[in-house]
Design an enzyme around this catalytic site. Structure first.
Site, mmCIF file in Angstrom:
data_model
loop_
_atom_site.group_PDB
_atom_site.id
_atom_site.type_symbol
_atom_site.label_atom_id
_atom_site.label_comp_id
_atom_site.label_asym_id
_atom_site.label_seq_id
_atom_site.Cartn_x
_atom_site.Cartn_y
_atom_site.Cartn_z
ATOM 1 N N LYS A 73 46.005 18.315 96.175
ATOM 2 C CA LYS A 73 45.240 18.921 95.086
ATOM 3 C C LYS A 73 45.331 18.160 93.769
ATOM 4 O O LYS A 73 44.496 18.360 92.886
ATOM 5 C CB LYS A 73 45.665 20.380 94.894
ATOM 6 C CG LYS A 73 45.275 21.276 96.066
ATOM 7 C CD LYS A 73 45.535 22.740 95.767
ATOM 8 C CE LYS A 73 45.046 23.622 96.894
ATOM 9 N NZ LYS A 73 45.185 25.068 96.571
ATOM 10 N N ALA A 159 59.058 28.233 82.071
ATOM 11 C CA ALA A 159 57.627 28.154 82.362
ATOM 12 C C ALA A 159 57.143 26.724 82.151
ATOM 13 O O ALA A 159 57.594 26.035 81.226
ATOM 14 C CB ALA A 159 56.844 29.104 81.462
#
Length: 288
Positions: A73, A159
């Site tokens: 991807k 994150a």
């Protein structure tokens, strides 16, 4: 009209490593049958990241579209002439569409798949996303399109900066929490983008303590919450089981998979996808 037997075969395929588990051939082939597209063929091919450019470069003009799974991807950007805004901001390409000049356009249909799967789910502008990778970025973009403006992002550690940048781009405010705390004030809509091997902590967060996961709702648990787990194989997953026991309405990743495949079908063939036929084929293949 050219008889079907004399028309050239038009090819599409799913590529990845591993790829044998993919439902894409089942879904796309069901679509071809439903519309009588007898000149279309959809196959699966084991292709690694370092093999993609060479494999794609060897395809002749009969090849009209490619579906991409891991680990392709990101490297797919290198073989495309143009990239859609959705693919660019998510940093992930799951679709290559053949151009008239025989080059390739890069798309991300995962965003469409998530958006379509959750179109009827209530959220009141707030959602929780489990995981922080490429699929989480697609989920953030889809949720923004659905009107979500605040997301609790539950991750194992820090994150990812690219995920936080996408949230800013999409106009979504993000609160980062640990996976152990995701079920506190989970809200009405939860999307788990965690792989099966990494979802144990999220399931454990529900572990029988329905009052702790209630977010202050009478009766505890996740009553009134819709949770979509992007995993579709080996269903129900431990997370899906725990969420169901806690009162949530649970959607499997099959809903997302079918809708993203339907968008690929439209891009490849130019025809309106027969979503119901594709969904029925997916359910049958999974024994549901």
């Amino acid at each position: 009209m050219v008889p079907a037997a004399q028309r050239p075969v038009l090819n599409a395929a799913v590529l990845g490593q591993p790829v044998a588990h993919s439902l894409s051939p089942t879904l796309h082939s069901a679509g071809y049958r439903a519309l009588g597209l007898t000149d279309w063929r959809y196959t699966a091919h084991e292709v690694g990241a370092d093999e993609l450019a060479g494999w794609v470069g060897e395809r002749d003009e009969s090849w009209r579209g490619l579906s991409l799974t891991m680990p392709l991807k990101e490297v797919a950007f290198d073989v495309a002439e143009t990239t859609t805004e959705t693919a660019r901001v998510t940093g992930a390409v799951n679709t290559l569409v053949r151009r008239e000049d025989l080059g390739w356009d890069a798309h991300n249909t995962d965003v469409h798949g998530i958006e379509a799967a959750l179109a009827d789910a209530p959220h009141h502008g707030v959602a929780t996303v489990l995981g922080g990778g490429a699929t989480a970025r697609s989920a953030l973009l889809a949720l923004a399109a659905l009107g979500v403006r605040s997301v609790r992002l539950a991750v194992r550690g820090e994150a990812r900066p690219e995920t936080l940048r996408l949230a800013v781009h999409a106009g979504v405010a993000v609160e980062v929490v640990t996976l152990a705390d995701w079920a506190r004030d989970a809200g009405r809509l939860v999307v788990s983008t965690l792989p099966p091997a990494g979802a144990g902590a999220a399931a454990a967060a529900l572990g029988g303590a329905s009052g702790r996961a209630s977010g202050g709702r009478p009766g505890g648990g996740l009553s009134g919450t819709t949770l979509m787990d992007v995993v579709y194989a080996d269903w129900p997953t431990p997370l899906a089981q725990a969420a169901t026991s806690a009162g949530a309405t649970v959607l499997s990743g099959l809903d997302m998979l079918v809708h993203q495949a339907a968008e690929q079908f439209r891009l490849f063939t130019g025809e309106a996808p027969p979503v119901d036929a594709m969904y029925a084929a997916g359910r049958q293949a999974l024994g549901r």
